[in-house]
Design an enzyme around this catalytic site. Structure first.
Site, PDB file in Angstrom:
ATOM      1  N   SER A 276      -9.738  13.489  10.410  1.00  0.00           N
ATOM      2  CA  SER A 276      -8.286  13.339  10.547  1.00  0.00           C
ATOM      3  C   SER A 276      -7.514  14.333   9.681  1.00  0.00           C
ATOM      4  O   SER A 276      -6.332  14.571   9.907  1.00  0.00           O
ATOM      5  CB  SER A 276      -7.845  11.909  10.233  1.00  0.00           C
ATOM      6  N   SER A 277      -8.169  14.941   8.696  1.00  0.00           N
ATOM      7  CA  SER A 277      -7.502  15.975   7.911  1.00  0.00           C
ATOM      8  C   SER A 277      -7.204  17.205   8.759  1.00  0.00           C
ATOM      9  O   SER A 277      -6.333  18.015   8.417  1.00  0.00           O
ATOM     10  CB  SER A 277      -8.372  16.378   6.713  1.00  0.00           C
TER      11      SER A 277
ATOM     12  N   THR B 200       2.459   3.777   5.880  1.00  0.00           N
ATOM     13  CA  THR B 200       2.024   4.881   5.039  1.00  0.00           C
ATOM     14  C   THR B 200       0.727   4.482   4.358  1.00  0.00           C
ATOM     15  O   THR B 200       0.508   3.298   4.064  1.00  0.00           O
ATOM     16  CB  THR B 200       3.112   5.259   4.008  1.00  0.00           C
TER      17      THR B 200
ATOM     18  N   THR C 225     -13.994   8.175   9.998  1.00  0.00           N
ATOM     19  CA  THR C 225     -15.078   7.419   9.375  1.00  0.00           C
ATOM     20  C   THR C 225     -15.584   6.286  10.252  1.00  0.00           C
ATOM     21  O   THR C 225     -16.786   6.006  10.298  1.00  0.00           O
ATOM     22  CB  THR C 225     -14.608   6.842   8.019  1.00  0.00           C
TER      23      THR C 225
ATOM     24  N   GLN D 226      11.686   9.313  -1.866  1.00  0.00           N
ATOM     25  CA  GLN D 226      10.286   9.457  -2.234  1.00  0.00           C
ATOM     26  C   GLN D 226       9.732   8.161  -2.827  1.00  0.00           C
ATOM     27  O   GLN D 226       8.549   8.093  -3.168  1.00  0.00           O
ATOM     28  CB  GLN D 226      10.090  10.620  -3.207  1.00  0.00           C
ATOM     29  N   CYS D 227      10.583   7.135  -2.912  1.00  0.00           N
ATOM     30  CA  CYS D 227      10.112   5.811  -3.344  1.00  0.00           C
ATOM     31  C   CYS D 227       9.284   5.180  -2.222  1.00  0.00           C
ATOM     32  O   CYS D 227       9.445   5.498  -1.048  1.00  0.00           O
ATOM     33  CB  CYS D 227      11.282   4.892  -3.669  1.00  0.00           C
TER      34      CYS D 227
ATOM     35  N   ASP E 245      -6.750   9.075   6.972  1.00  0.00           N
ATOM     36  CA  ASP E 245      -5.915   9.949   6.150  1.00  0.00           C
ATOM     37  C   ASP E 245      -4.596  10.328   6.817  1.00  0.00           C
ATOM     38  O   ASP E 245      -3.556  10.397   6.156  1.00  0.00           O
ATOM     39  CB  ASP E 245      -6.674  11.228   5.775  1.00  0.00           C
TER      40      ASP E 245
END
Length: 343
Positions: free
Chosen positions: A59-60, A166, A14, A278-279, A91
């Site tokens: 970026s995908s 992240t 973007t 996964q936290c 992303d």
């Protein structure tokens, strides 16, 4: 006095888009005209050269071949420039930042990734601030040496260690977080660097680019209701060599016999299994609860507080080295460039 030289590498995303006034559609920005579009860059105390991917990518569509291209561009220009800024779609930026941190061994110069949520030509864009400050950070020097000597990610006033990040928002300007490590620097009226968090990870300054990546890996998020058939289907993927499992809390997973036994069989076949939480934040501690101890006993590797993005890319870099199970475990659990804290 030496003026830092910065190479701006545009991969897509973007940040490099401008609106066509005739059609209203977004199109890639010509970075050869960078200083014309953003005259503020001339106020920076550094020289800026640009390199653009021939075909800018969303970026995908990012993949390890693109990471290799970026790493090779940095390698080829390493002696000529004091710092590098990589413009990238948001992303998958954390994946790329993590991958580059492991691929660019002995890095002693800044490689700063940045992007934006709105195009550079948009009235309310965050692109200009992100770009200008990322370049300023890459040009930071003290006594002729770079202040930042690692892969970083700059977004919305904060510089993070790249392999600690992240993406957490698809619409807010503060799109990234670093759950287990404070930001390295913050941009306000002054640019404040948290020097106590900076580190020299390597004793050698001879850049060594790790060009072999193995993509026979998988990420599996554990959830209530996962079945034996599902788990076996994943672990029997042809040519699979490694898997990152996102478990509950501090590294906990189902304790049913079929679950543990299926993982055990995969490990016996040589598949490397790394346990991450996964936290958003926190660390895996497989000795804390019985549900985690069972995984530890069969040889599942603790990822401690590493992010999923860093875990999967580190695995891609380590697998081609043909390490034994014990060697792989030791290498994975050793912090190479600040990606995890082993406690």
């Amino acid at each position: 006095m030496h003026k830092p030289a910065i190479l701006l590498i545009y991969t897509g995303g973007t940040i490099g888009m401008v609106k066509d006034f005739e059609t209203g559609a977004l199109k890639a920005f010509n970075f050869d005209q960078l200083l014309e579009r953003i005259p503020e860059l001339q106020l920076l105390d550094c020289s800026i050269d640009t390199y653009s991917f021939e075909d800018p990518i969303d970026s995908s569509d990012m993949n390890p071949e693109h990471w290799l291209t970026m790493a090779e561009v940095i390698e080829e220009n390493y002696q000529e420039f004091d710092g590098f800024v990589v413009l990238h779609g948001s992303d998958t930026m954390s994946y790329t930042a993590s991958a580059l941190s492991f691929m660019l061994k002995n890095l002693s110069k800044p490689v700063i990734l940045t992007g934006s949520q709105l195009p550079i030509g948009d009235l309310r864009t965050d692109a200009k601030e992100n770009l200008i400050t990322a370049i300023q950070i890459a040009a930071l020097q003290e006594k002729g040496a770079p202040v930042i000597k690692e892969v970083g990610l700059y977004f919305e006033y904060k510089l993070y260690r790249g392999n600690r990040t992240t993406k957490i928002s698809a619409e807010h300007f503060n799109a990234f977080t670093s759950p287990n490590l404070p930001h390295l620097a913050e941009s306000g009226v002054h640019l404040k660097v948290n020097e106590h968090l900076l580190d020299d990870f390597y004793t050698s300054t001879q850049l060594d680019v790790q060009k072999q990546l193995d993509t026979n890996v998988f990420v599996l998020k554990i959830f209530p209701g996962i079945t034996q058939n599902m788990l076996e289907a994943v672990l029997n993927i042809p040519h699979l060599k490694g898997i990152v499992i996102e478990t509950f809390g501090s590294g906990n997973a189902p304790t049913q016999f079929w679950f543990i036994n299926t993982l055990q069989k995969a490990i016996d076949r040589g598949i490397k299994i790394v346990n991450v939480t996964q936290c958003w934040g926190g660390s895996v501690d497989m000795g804390k609860y019985e549900t985690g101890t069972a995984l530890k006993q069969i040889g599942v590797i603790s990822g401690y507080d590493i992010t999923t993005e860093a875990a999967i890319t580190k695995m891609m870099v380590l697998l081609p080295q043909n390490l034994s199970k014990d060697q792989f475990t030791t290498a994975f659990q050793s912090s190479v460039c600040g990606e995890l804290l082993k406690e």
